[in-house]
Write an enzyme that holds these catalytic residues in place. Structure first.
Site, PDB file in Angstrom:
ATOM      1  N   LYS A   1       7.222  -6.047  11.382  1.00  0.00           N
ATOM      2  CA  LYS A   1       7.337  -7.493  11.164  1.00  0.00           C
ATOM      3  C   LYS A   1       8.519  -8.056  11.963  1.00  0.00           C
ATOM      4  CE  LYS A   1       5.332  -7.353   6.502  1.00  0.00           C
ATOM      5  NZ  LYS A   1       5.667  -7.267   5.065  1.00  0.00           N
TER       6      LYS A   1
ATOM      7  N   ARG B   1      -2.696  -3.718   9.632  1.00  0.00           N
ATOM      8  CA  ARG B   1      -2.237  -5.094   9.445  1.00  0.00           C
ATOM      9  C   ARG B   1      -1.980  -5.782  10.779  1.00  0.00           C
ATOM     10  NH1 ARG B   1       2.552  -4.214   5.310  1.00  0.00           N
ATOM     11  NH2 ARG B   1       2.591  -2.242   6.426  1.00  0.00           N
TER      12      ARG B   1
ATOM     13  N   GLU C   1      -4.934  -6.760   2.031  1.00  0.00           N
ATOM     14  CA  GLU C   1      -4.823  -5.735   0.988  1.00  0.00           C
ATOM     15  C   GLU C   1      -4.740  -4.311   1.554  1.00  0.00           C
ATOM     16  OE1 GLU C   1      -4.559  -5.803  -2.504  1.00  0.00           O
ATOM     17  OE2 GLU C   1      -4.251  -3.690  -2.053  1.00  0.00           O
ATOM     18  N   GLY C   2      -3.776  -3.550   1.028  1.00  0.00           N
ATOM     19  CA  GLY C   2      -3.670  -2.130   1.390  1.00  0.00           C
ATOM     20  C   GLY C   2      -3.552  -1.916   2.882  1.00  0.00           C
ATOM     21  N   ARG C   3      -2.554  -2.559   3.509  1.00  0.00           N
ATOM     22  CA  ARG C   3      -2.370  -2.501   4.970  1.00  0.00           C
ATOM     23  C   ARG C   3      -3.633  -2.908   5.711  1.00  0.00           C
ATOM     24  NH1 ARG C   3      -0.027   3.293   5.111  1.00  0.00           N
ATOM     25  NH2 ARG C   3       1.687   3.061   3.672  1.00  0.00           N
TER      26      ARG C   3
ATOM     27  N   CYS D   1       4.415   1.684  -5.419  1.00  0.00           N
ATOM     28  CA  CYS D   1       4.991   1.063  -4.216  1.00  0.00           C
ATOM     29  C   CYS D   1       5.991  -0.013  -4.626  1.00  0.00           C
ATOM     30  CB  CYS D   1       3.890   0.473  -3.336  1.00  0.00           C
ATOM     31  SG  CYS D   1       2.846  -0.690  -4.208  1.00  0.00           S
TER      32      CYS D   1
ATOM     33  N   ASP E   1      -2.212   2.087   9.593  1.00  0.00           N
ATOM     34  CA  ASP E   1      -1.975   0.694   9.223  1.00  0.00           C
ATOM     35  C   ASP E   1      -2.901  -0.178  10.062  1.00  0.00           C
ATOM     36  OD1 ASP E   1      -0.745  -1.877   8.847  1.00  0.00           O
ATOM     37  OD2 ASP E   1       1.116  -0.882   8.327  1.00  0.00           O
TER      38      ASP E   1
ATOM     39  N   GLU F   1      -0.480  -8.668   1.058  1.00  0.00           N
ATOM     40  CA  GLU F   1      -1.081  -8.505  -0.263  1.00  0.00           C
ATOM     41  C   GLU F   1      -1.124  -7.049  -0.741  1.00  0.00           C
ATOM     42  OE1 GLU F   1      -5.276  -9.302  -0.126  1.00  0.00           O
ATOM     43  OE2 GLU F   1      -5.328  -9.867  -2.224  1.00  0.00           O
TER      44      GLU F   1
ATOM     45  N   VAL G   1       7.822 -12.338   4.861  1.00  0.00           N
ATOM     46  CA  VAL G   1       6.392 -12.311   5.139  1.00  0.00           C
ATOM     47  C   VAL G   1       5.847 -11.102   4.393  1.00  0.00           C
ATOM     48  CG1 VAL G   1       6.270 -13.618   7.280  1.00  0.00           C
ATOM     49  CG2 VAL G   1       6.958 -11.250   7.377  1.00  0.00           C
TER      50      VAL G   1
ATOM     51  N   SER H   1      13.069  -8.205   4.363  1.00  0.00           N
ATOM     52  CA  SER H   1      12.033  -7.241   4.746  1.00  0.00           C
ATOM     53  C   SER H   1      12.700  -6.042   5.385  1.00  0.00           C
ATOM     54  CB  SER H   1      11.081  -7.883   5.766  1.00  0.00           C
ATOM     55  OG  SER H   1      10.238  -6.913   6.341  1.00  0.00           O
TER      56      SER H   1
HETATM   57 ZN   LIG Z   1       2.008  -2.028  -2.702  1.00  0.00          ZN
END
Ligand SMILES: [Zn+2]
Length: 422
Positions: free
Chosen positions: A363, A336, A294-296, A263, A334, A251, A248, A358
Protein backbone atom coordinates in the site's frame (compact mmCIF):
# COMPACT_ATOMS: atom_id res chain seq x y z
CA UNK A 1 -38.61 9.66 -21.12
CA UNK A 2 -36.91 7.42 -23.65
CA UNK A 3 -38.99 4.86 -25.50
CA UNK A 4 -37.62 1.36 -25.04
CA UNK A 5 -36.38 -0.22 -28.24
CA UNK A 6 -37.97 -3.57 -27.44
CA UNK A 7 -41.04 -3.33 -25.21
CA UNK A 8 -41.26 -6.44 -23.06
CA UNK A 9 -43.24 -7.43 -20.00
CA UNK A 10 -41.27 -7.04 -16.79
CA UNK A 11 -39.46 -10.30 -16.20
CA UNK A 12 -40.16 -11.64 -19.66
CA UNK A 13 -37.20 -12.46 -21.86
CA UNK A 14 -36.84 -10.54 -25.14
CA UNK A 15 -37.73 -12.58 -28.21
CA UNK A 16 -34.14 -12.76 -29.38
CA UNK A 17 -30.81 -12.10 -27.73
CA UNK A 18 -28.34 -9.66 -29.21
CA UNK A 19 -24.99 -11.10 -28.17
CA UNK A 20 -23.18 -7.81 -28.62
CA UNK A 21 -24.18 -4.36 -29.74
CA UNK A 22 -22.47 -2.83 -32.75
CA UNK A 23 -20.40 0.29 -33.24
CA UNK A 24 -22.12 3.38 -34.55
CA UNK A 25 -25.30 2.98 -32.50
CA UNK A 26 -27.16 6.29 -32.83
CA UNK A 27 -27.51 8.49 -29.78
CA UNK A 28 -24.54 7.15 -27.76
CA UNK A 29 -22.56 10.03 -26.22
CA UNK A 30 -18.77 9.79 -26.44
CA UNK A 31 -16.56 9.44 -23.34
CA UNK A 32 -13.25 11.34 -23.37
CA UNK A 33 -11.63 9.94 -20.22
CA UNK A 34 -9.55 12.52 -18.32
CA UNK A 35 -11.10 15.55 -20.08
CA UNK A 36 -10.97 18.80 -18.10
CA UNK A 37 -14.72 19.25 -17.56
CA UNK A 38 -17.70 16.96 -17.14
CA UNK A 39 -19.20 18.30 -20.38
CA UNK A 40 -16.07 17.40 -22.35
CA UNK A 41 -15.66 14.06 -20.57
CA UNK A 42 -19.26 12.98 -21.21
CA UNK A 43 -21.53 10.84 -19.04
CA UNK A 44 -21.10 7.12 -18.33
CA UNK A 45 -24.25 5.45 -19.66
CA UNK A 46 -24.61 1.81 -18.58
CA UNK A 47 -28.36 1.55 -19.01
CA UNK A 48 -29.94 -1.71 -20.14
CA UNK A 49 -33.21 -0.10 -21.23
CA UNK A 50 -32.07 1.96 -24.23
CA UNK A 51 -29.23 -0.04 -25.73
CA UNK A 52 -28.39 2.53 -28.39
CA UNK A 53 -27.49 5.00 -25.59
CA UNK A 54 -24.93 2.69 -23.99
CA UNK A 55 -21.33 3.91 -24.14
CA UNK A 56 -19.76 1.36 -21.76
CA UNK A 57 -19.33 -2.41 -21.36
CA UNK A 58 -21.17 -3.94 -18.40
CA UNK A 59 -23.87 -2.41 -16.21
CA UNK A 60 -24.20 -0.42 -12.98
CA UNK A 61 -24.00 -1.52 -9.31
CA UNK A 62 -20.90 -3.73 -9.54
CA UNK A 63 -21.56 -7.27 -8.28
CA UNK A 64 -25.16 -6.32 -7.43
CA UNK A 65 -25.95 -6.13 -11.15
CA UNK A 66 -26.50 -9.89 -10.88
CA UNK A 67 -29.12 -9.41 -8.15
CA UNK A 68 -30.80 -6.79 -10.34
CA UNK A 69 -31.00 -9.41 -13.08
CA UNK A 70 -32.57 -11.83 -10.58
CA UNK A 71 -35.11 -9.19 -9.57
CA UNK A 72 -36.05 -8.66 -13.22
CA UNK A 73 -36.19 -12.42 -13.85
CA UNK A 74 -38.45 -12.85 -10.81
CA UNK A 75 -40.78 -10.13 -12.08
CA UNK A 76 -40.10 -7.97 -9.00
CA UNK A 77 -38.38 -5.16 -10.93
CA UNK A 78 -39.39 -3.53 -14.18
CA UNK A 79 -36.41 -3.42 -16.53
CA UNK A 80 -37.62 0.03 -17.54
CA UNK A 81 -37.48 1.48 -14.03
CA UNK A 82 -35.75 4.84 -14.01
CA UNK A 83 -34.24 6.13 -10.77
CA UNK A 84 -35.93 9.17 -9.21
CA UNK A 85 -32.92 11.13 -7.91
CA UNK A 86 -34.91 13.76 -5.96
CA UNK A 87 -33.02 14.78 -2.79
CA UNK A 88 -30.22 12.26 -3.36
CA UNK A 89 -27.49 14.88 -3.97
CA UNK A 90 -24.20 14.58 -1.99
CA UNK A 91 -24.20 16.09 1.53
CA UNK A 92 -20.65 17.35 0.99
CA UNK A 93 -19.00 18.70 -2.15
CA UNK A 94 -15.93 16.72 -3.26
CA UNK A 95 -13.83 18.37 -5.99
CA UNK A 96 -13.43 18.90 -8.83
CA UNK A 97 -9.66 18.60 -8.33
CA UNK A 98 -6.81 18.80 -10.88
CA UNK A 99 -6.28 15.01 -10.54
CA UNK A 100 -9.73 14.45 -12.08
CA UNK A 101 -8.46 15.54 -15.48
CA UNK A 102 -5.19 13.58 -15.30
CA UNK A 103 -5.90 10.23 -16.98
CA UNK A 104 -2.84 8.69 -15.30
CA UNK A 105 -4.20 9.46 -11.81
CA UNK A 106 -7.74 8.03 -11.95
CA UNK A 107 -8.63 4.95 -14.03
CA UNK A 108 -10.95 2.86 -11.83
CA UNK A 109 -13.75 5.22 -10.74
CA UNK A 110 -15.75 8.02 -12.34
CA UNK A 111 -14.71 11.29 -10.65
CA UNK A 112 -18.01 12.88 -11.80
CA UNK A 113 -20.00 9.91 -10.47
CA UNK A 114 -21.46 11.76 -7.46
CA UNK A 115 -22.75 14.79 -9.33
CA UNK A 116 -24.33 13.39 -12.49
CA UNK A 117 -27.70 14.98 -11.65
CA UNK A 118 -25.99 18.39 -11.80
CA UNK A 119 -23.26 18.12 -14.40
CA UNK A 120 -25.31 16.08 -16.88
CA UNK A 121 -28.62 17.81 -16.25
CA UNK A 122 -29.29 18.50 -19.93
CA UNK A 123 -28.42 14.93 -21.01
CA UNK A 124 -30.77 13.59 -18.30
CA UNK A 125 -33.49 15.96 -19.54
CA UNK A 126 -32.87 14.64 -23.07
CA UNK A 127 -33.78 11.14 -21.87
CA UNK A 128 -30.41 9.55 -21.13
CA UNK A 129 -30.51 7.12 -18.19
CA UNK A 130 -27.42 8.37 -16.33
CA UNK A 131 -26.90 6.92 -12.85
CA UNK A 132 -24.66 8.07 -10.03
CA UNK A 133 -21.75 5.69 -9.36
CA UNK A 134 -20.84 7.57 -6.16
CA UNK A 135 -23.06 8.62 -3.25
CA UNK A 136 -22.02 10.88 -0.35
CA UNK A 137 -23.91 11.08 2.94
CA UNK A 138 -23.38 11.74 6.67
CA UNK A 139 -23.57 9.39 9.64
CA UNK A 140 -22.76 8.76 13.29
CA UNK A 141 -20.57 5.68 13.81
CA UNK A 142 -20.59 3.96 17.19
CA UNK A 143 -17.96 1.29 17.90
CA UNK A 144 -17.38 -0.61 21.17
CA UNK A 145 -13.61 -0.01 20.86
CA UNK A 146 -14.19 3.76 20.67
CA UNK A 147 -16.47 3.66 23.72
CA UNK A 148 -13.75 1.68 25.54
CA UNK A 149 -11.22 4.30 24.37
CA UNK A 150 -13.35 7.00 26.04
CA UNK A 151 -13.66 4.97 29.25
CA UNK A 152 -9.93 4.26 29.43
CA UNK A 153 -8.97 7.84 28.58
CA UNK A 154 -7.38 7.10 25.16
CA UNK A 155 -10.05 9.30 23.60
CA UNK A 156 -11.79 12.49 24.75
CA UNK A 157 -15.31 13.56 23.78
CA UNK A 158 -15.54 17.07 22.33
CA UNK A 159 -19.18 17.06 21.21
CA UNK A 160 -18.12 17.87 17.64
CA UNK A 161 -15.98 15.02 16.31
CA UNK A 162 -16.87 12.57 19.11
CA UNK A 163 -19.81 12.66 21.51
CA UNK A 164 -19.69 11.61 25.17
CA UNK A 165 -21.78 8.59 24.18
CA UNK A 166 -19.05 7.44 21.77
CA UNK A 167 -20.61 8.46 18.45
CA UNK A 168 -18.12 9.76 15.88
CA UNK A 169 -19.42 12.21 13.25
CA UNK A 170 -18.51 11.17 9.74
CA UNK A 171 -19.10 11.89 6.08
CA UNK A 172 -19.23 8.64 4.17
CA UNK A 173 -19.08 7.88 0.48
CA UNK A 174 -19.84 4.72 -1.49
CA UNK A 175 -18.07 4.22 -4.80
CA UNK A 176 -18.77 1.76 -7.58
CA UNK A 177 -15.98 0.63 -9.90
CA UNK A 178 -15.78 2.31 -13.33
CA UNK A 179 -12.73 1.14 -15.26
CA UNK A 180 -11.11 2.98 -18.14
CA UNK A 181 -9.52 -0.05 -19.79
CA UNK A 182 -6.51 1.65 -21.47
CA UNK A 183 -5.52 3.13 -18.09
CA UNK A 184 -6.12 -0.10 -16.15
CA UNK A 185 -3.95 -2.02 -18.64
CA UNK A 186 -1.18 0.57 -18.26
CA UNK A 187 -1.26 0.17 -14.45
CA UNK A 188 -0.75 -3.58 -14.77
CA UNK A 189 1.87 -3.34 -17.49
CA UNK A 190 -0.09 -5.37 -20.04
CA UNK A 191 -1.61 -4.46 -23.40
CA UNK A 192 -5.23 -3.34 -23.50
CA UNK A 193 -5.97 -6.18 -25.96
CA UNK A 194 -4.58 -8.79 -23.58
CA UNK A 195 -6.51 -7.31 -20.65
CA UNK A 196 -9.79 -7.34 -22.61
CA UNK A 197 -9.25 -10.91 -23.79
CA UNK A 198 -8.38 -12.25 -20.32
CA UNK A 199 -11.31 -10.41 -18.68
CA UNK A 200 -13.59 -11.97 -21.31
CA UNK A 201 -12.19 -15.48 -20.88
CA UNK A 202 -11.90 -15.49 -17.07
CA UNK A 203 -15.52 -14.37 -16.65
CA UNK A 204 -16.63 -17.28 -18.83
CA UNK A 205 -17.38 -14.97 -21.76
CA UNK A 206 -19.71 -12.79 -19.68
CA UNK A 207 -19.00 -9.56 -21.62
CA UNK A 208 -18.43 -10.25 -25.34
CA UNK A 209 -18.10 -6.51 -26.00
CA UNK A 210 -14.72 -6.65 -24.26
CA UNK A 211 -13.41 -8.32 -27.42
CA UNK A 212 -15.90 -7.09 -30.05
CA UNK A 213 -16.13 -3.39 -29.18
CA UNK A 214 -12.65 -1.89 -28.96
CA UNK A 215 -14.33 1.52 -29.41
CA UNK A 216 -15.91 1.15 -25.93
CA UNK A 217 -13.10 1.97 -23.50
CA UNK A 218 -15.05 2.00 -20.23
CA UNK A 219 -16.05 -1.19 -18.35
CA UNK A 220 -18.33 -1.43 -15.32
CA UNK A 221 -16.92 -4.60 -13.73
CA UNK A 222 -19.13 -6.91 -11.62
CA UNK A 223 -16.99 -6.54 -8.49
CA UNK A 224 -17.29 -4.89 -5.08
CA UNK A 225 -16.65 -1.19 -4.65
CA UNK A 226 -15.30 0.99 -1.88
CA UNK A 227 -16.62 2.92 1.11
CA UNK A 228 -14.99 6.02 2.58
CA UNK A 229 -15.37 7.26 6.15
CA UNK A 230 -14.18 10.84 6.61
CA UNK A 231 -13.64 12.40 10.04
CA UNK A 232 -13.61 16.22 9.90
CA UNK A 233 -14.16 18.43 6.86
CA UNK A 234 -13.90 16.48 3.57
CA UNK A 235 -12.63 19.62 1.77
CA UNK A 236 -9.54 19.56 4.03
CA UNK A 237 -8.42 16.25 2.50
CA UNK A 238 -7.11 18.14 -0.53
CA UNK A 239 -5.17 20.68 1.55
CA UNK A 240 -1.64 19.39 2.22
CA UNK A 241 -1.31 21.96 5.03
CA UNK A 242 -4.03 20.19 7.05
CA UNK A 243 -2.85 17.07 8.91
CA UNK A 244 -4.33 13.97 7.28
CA UNK A 245 -4.53 10.63 9.10
CA UNK A 246 -5.50 7.83 6.73
CA UNK A 247 -5.92 4.09 6.48
CA UNK A 248 -6.70 2.12 3.33
CA UNK A 249 -8.32 -1.09 4.56
CA UNK A 250 -9.19 -4.24 2.64
CA UNK A 251 -12.32 -6.12 3.65
CA UNK A 252 -12.03 -9.02 6.11
CA UNK A 253 -15.53 -10.01 7.13
CA UNK A 254 -14.38 -12.60 9.69
CA UNK A 255 -12.41 -10.08 11.72
CA UNK A 256 -14.00 -6.73 10.74
CA UNK A 257 -17.56 -7.81 11.53
CA UNK A 258 -17.40 -11.02 13.56
CA UNK A 259 -14.25 -10.46 15.64
CA UNK A 260 -12.44 -13.61 14.48
CA UNK A 261 -8.98 -13.48 16.12
CA UNK A 262 -6.72 -15.13 13.50
CA UNK A 263 -5.78 -11.76 11.98
CA UNK A 264 -5.36 -8.11 12.95
CA UNK A 265 -7.92 -6.62 10.55
CA UNK A 266 -10.54 -5.29 12.98
CA UNK A 267 -8.00 -4.20 15.63
CA UNK A 268 -6.14 -2.31 12.89
CA UNK A 269 -9.37 -0.79 11.58
CA UNK A 270 -10.61 0.40 14.97
CA UNK A 271 -7.12 1.63 15.90
CA UNK A 272 -7.11 3.67 12.67
CA UNK A 273 -10.55 5.09 13.50
CA UNK A 274 -9.24 6.19 16.92
CA UNK A 275 -6.23 7.80 15.18
CA UNK A 276 -8.59 9.53 12.72
CA UNK A 277 -10.77 10.88 15.55
CA UNK A 278 -7.71 12.19 17.40
CA UNK A 279 -6.35 13.72 14.19
CA UNK A 280 -9.64 15.50 13.46
CA UNK A 281 -9.72 16.77 17.06
CA UNK A 282 -6.24 18.29 16.52
CA UNK A 283 -7.73 20.32 13.67
CA UNK A 284 -6.83 17.78 11.01
CA UNK A 285 -8.90 15.36 8.98
CA UNK A 286 -9.17 11.56 9.02
CA UNK A 287 -9.95 9.03 6.29
CA UNK A 288 -10.66 5.31 6.24
CA UNK A 289 -10.96 3.93 2.68
CA UNK A 290 -12.53 0.46 2.84
CA UNK A 291 -12.25 -1.78 -0.23
CA UNK A 292 -14.40 -4.84 -0.87
CA UNK A 293 -11.49 -7.21 -1.48
CA UNK A 294 -12.35 -10.06 0.87
CA UNK A 295 -9.47 -12.34 1.85
CA UNK A 296 -6.79 -10.55 -0.22
CA UNK A 297 -9.36 -10.54 -3.05
CA UNK A 298 -9.23 -14.35 -3.08
CA UNK A 299 -12.64 -14.65 -1.44
CA UNK A 300 -13.70 -16.20 1.84
CA UNK A 301 -13.85 -19.81 0.64
CA UNK A 302 -10.17 -19.69 -0.30
CA UNK A 303 -9.37 -17.89 2.95
CA UNK A 304 -11.01 -20.54 5.13
CA UNK A 305 -9.35 -23.36 3.15
CA UNK A 306 -6.00 -21.70 3.86
CA UNK A 307 -6.80 -21.44 7.58
CA UNK A 308 -7.37 -25.20 7.70
CA UNK A 309 -4.22 -25.93 5.71
CA UNK A 310 -2.17 -23.72 8.05
CA UNK A 311 -3.51 -25.28 11.22
CA UNK A 312 -3.30 -28.91 10.05
CA UNK A 313 0.21 -28.78 8.55
CA UNK A 314 3.07 -30.73 10.14
CA UNK A 315 4.77 -28.50 12.70
CA UNK A 316 1.67 -26.41 13.38
CA UNK A 317 0.68 -22.87 12.31
CA UNK A 318 4.02 -21.14 11.75
CA UNK A 319 4.93 -17.78 10.24
CA UNK A 320 7.49 -19.32 7.86
CA UNK A 321 4.66 -21.17 6.05
CA UNK A 322 2.14 -18.31 6.22
CA UNK A 323 2.41 -17.09 2.62
CA UNK A 324 3.26 -20.56 1.21
CA UNK A 325 -0.03 -22.06 2.41
CA UNK A 326 -2.02 -19.34 0.62
CA UNK A 327 0.01 -19.87 -2.53
CA UNK A 328 -0.63 -23.64 -2.42
CA UNK A 329 -4.40 -23.13 -2.39
CA UNK A 330 -4.80 -19.97 -4.50
CA UNK A 331 -1.74 -20.06 -6.78
CA UNK A 332 -0.74 -16.59 -5.59
CA UNK A 333 -0.13 -15.01 -2.18
CA UNK A 334 -2.34 -12.02 -2.76
CA UNK A 335 -4.70 -10.74 -5.48
CA UNK A 336 -5.50 -7.33 -4.05
CA UNK A 337 -3.04 -5.64 -6.42
CA UNK A 338 -2.85 -2.19 -4.84
CA UNK A 339 -2.23 -0.59 -8.27
CA UNK A 340 -5.79 0.78 -8.51
CA UNK A 341 -6.15 1.69 -4.82
CA UNK A 342 -4.66 5.23 -4.95
CA UNK A 343 -7.35 6.38 -7.43
CA UNK A 344 -9.77 7.12 -4.61
CA UNK A 345 -7.14 9.24 -2.85
CA UNK A 346 -6.71 11.29 -6.04
CA UNK A 347 -10.49 11.64 -6.33
CA UNK A 348 -10.40 13.29 -2.89
CA UNK A 349 -7.64 15.63 -4.10
CA UNK A 350 -5.10 14.22 -1.62
CA UNK A 351 -1.48 15.31 -2.13
CA UNK A 352 -0.03 14.37 1.25
CA UNK A 353 -0.86 11.82 3.97
CA UNK A 354 0.75 12.97 7.20
CA UNK A 355 0.01 9.77 9.14
CA UNK A 356 -0.59 6.52 7.24
CA UNK A 357 -2.04 3.91 9.62
CA UNK A 358 -0.77 0.77 7.88
CA UNK A 359 2.18 -1.58 7.91
CA UNK A 360 1.69 -2.79 4.30
CA UNK A 361 4.67 -2.04 2.09
CA UNK A 362 2.49 -2.72 -0.99
CA UNK A 363 0.00 0.00 0.00
CA UNK A 364 2.84 2.40 0.90
CA UNK A 365 4.59 1.81 -2.45
CA UNK A 366 1.38 2.17 -4.47
CA UNK A 367 0.47 5.47 -2.78
CA UNK A 368 3.92 7.07 -3.00
CA UNK A 369 4.49 5.86 -6.60
CA UNK A 370 1.20 7.53 -7.58
CA UNK A 371 2.67 10.85 -6.47
CA UNK A 372 1.22 11.23 -2.97
CA UNK A 373 3.66 12.09 -0.20
CA UNK A 374 3.55 10.06 3.03
CA UNK A 375 4.86 11.49 6.31
CA UNK A 376 4.80 9.10 9.28
CA UNK A 377 3.75 5.44 9.15
CA UNK A 378 1.76 4.35 12.19
CA UNK A 379 1.79 0.65 13.10
CA UNK A 380 -0.64 -1.22 15.30
CA UNK A 381 0.20 -1.16 19.03
CA UNK A 382 1.43 -4.59 20.19
CA UNK A 383 -1.29 -4.92 22.83
CA UNK A 384 -3.98 -4.83 20.12
CA UNK A 385 -2.62 -7.91 18.29
CA UNK A 386 -4.68 -11.05 19.16
CA UNK A 387 -2.54 -14.06 20.21
CA UNK A 388 -3.64 -16.20 17.25
CA UNK A 389 -2.73 -13.36 14.83
CA UNK A 390 0.95 -13.45 15.88
CA UNK A 391 1.67 -15.83 12.94
CA UNK A 392 0.36 -13.29 10.43
CA UNK A 393 2.19 -10.41 12.08
CA UNK A 394 5.57 -12.21 12.22
CA UNK A 395 5.24 -13.40 8.61
CA UNK A 396 4.40 -9.90 7.37
CA UNK A 397 7.18 -8.16 9.29
CA UNK A 398 9.70 -10.78 8.04
CA UNK A 399 8.44 -10.18 4.48
CA UNK A 400 9.21 -6.48 4.71
CA UNK A 401 6.05 -4.92 6.13
CA UNK A 402 6.64 -1.78 8.15
CA UNK A 403 7.26 -2.26 11.88
CA UNK A 404 9.04 -0.38 14.62
CA UNK A 405 9.76 -3.63 16.53
CA UNK A 406 12.32 -6.39 15.94
CA UNK A 407 12.20 -8.42 12.69
CA UNK A 408 11.76 -12.13 13.56
CA UNK A 409 14.62 -14.42 12.41
CA UNK A 410 14.30 -17.83 10.73
CA UNK A 411 14.23 -19.71 14.02
CA UNK A 412 11.50 -17.45 15.38
CA UNK A 413 9.42 -17.92 12.21
CA UNK A 414 9.49 -21.73 12.63
CA UNK A 415 7.90 -21.61 16.09
CA UNK A 416 4.24 -22.67 15.99
CA UNK A 417 2.31 -19.72 17.41
CA UNK A 418 -1.16 -20.24 15.98
CA UNK A 419 -3.85 -22.11 17.87
CA UNK A 420 -4.64 -25.66 16.68
CA UNK A 421 -8.06 -26.62 15.34
CA UNK A 422 -10.22 -28.06 18.11
ZN1 LIG B 1 -8.37 -10.41 8.49
Amino acid sequence: MATPAEPVKPGAAPRHIRLTSHAGGYGALPIHWGAATAAERGPVVGTTTQRSHRNVIGTHSGSYSVYRALAVAAGALSRHHKADLTNTAPTDIIGPYPQWSDPSKIVSLDPWGATVANVFESELAAGYDIRPTIAVTQAHVILPEVIEGLQKGRLQADGTVLTAGGAAMVTKAAIEPVWWLPGVAARFGCSENDLRRVLFEETGGMYPELVTRSDLEVFLPPIGGQTLYIFGNPRDLANPEVELTARVHDECNGSDVFGSDICTCRPYLTHAIEECIQGAQRGGVGLVAYSRKEGRALGEVTKFLVYNARKRQVGGDTADQYFARTECVAGVQDMRFQELMPDVLHWLGIKKIHRLVSMSNMKFDAITQSGIEIGTRVNIPDELIPADARVEMDAKVAAGYFSTGPVPDAEELRKPKGRELT
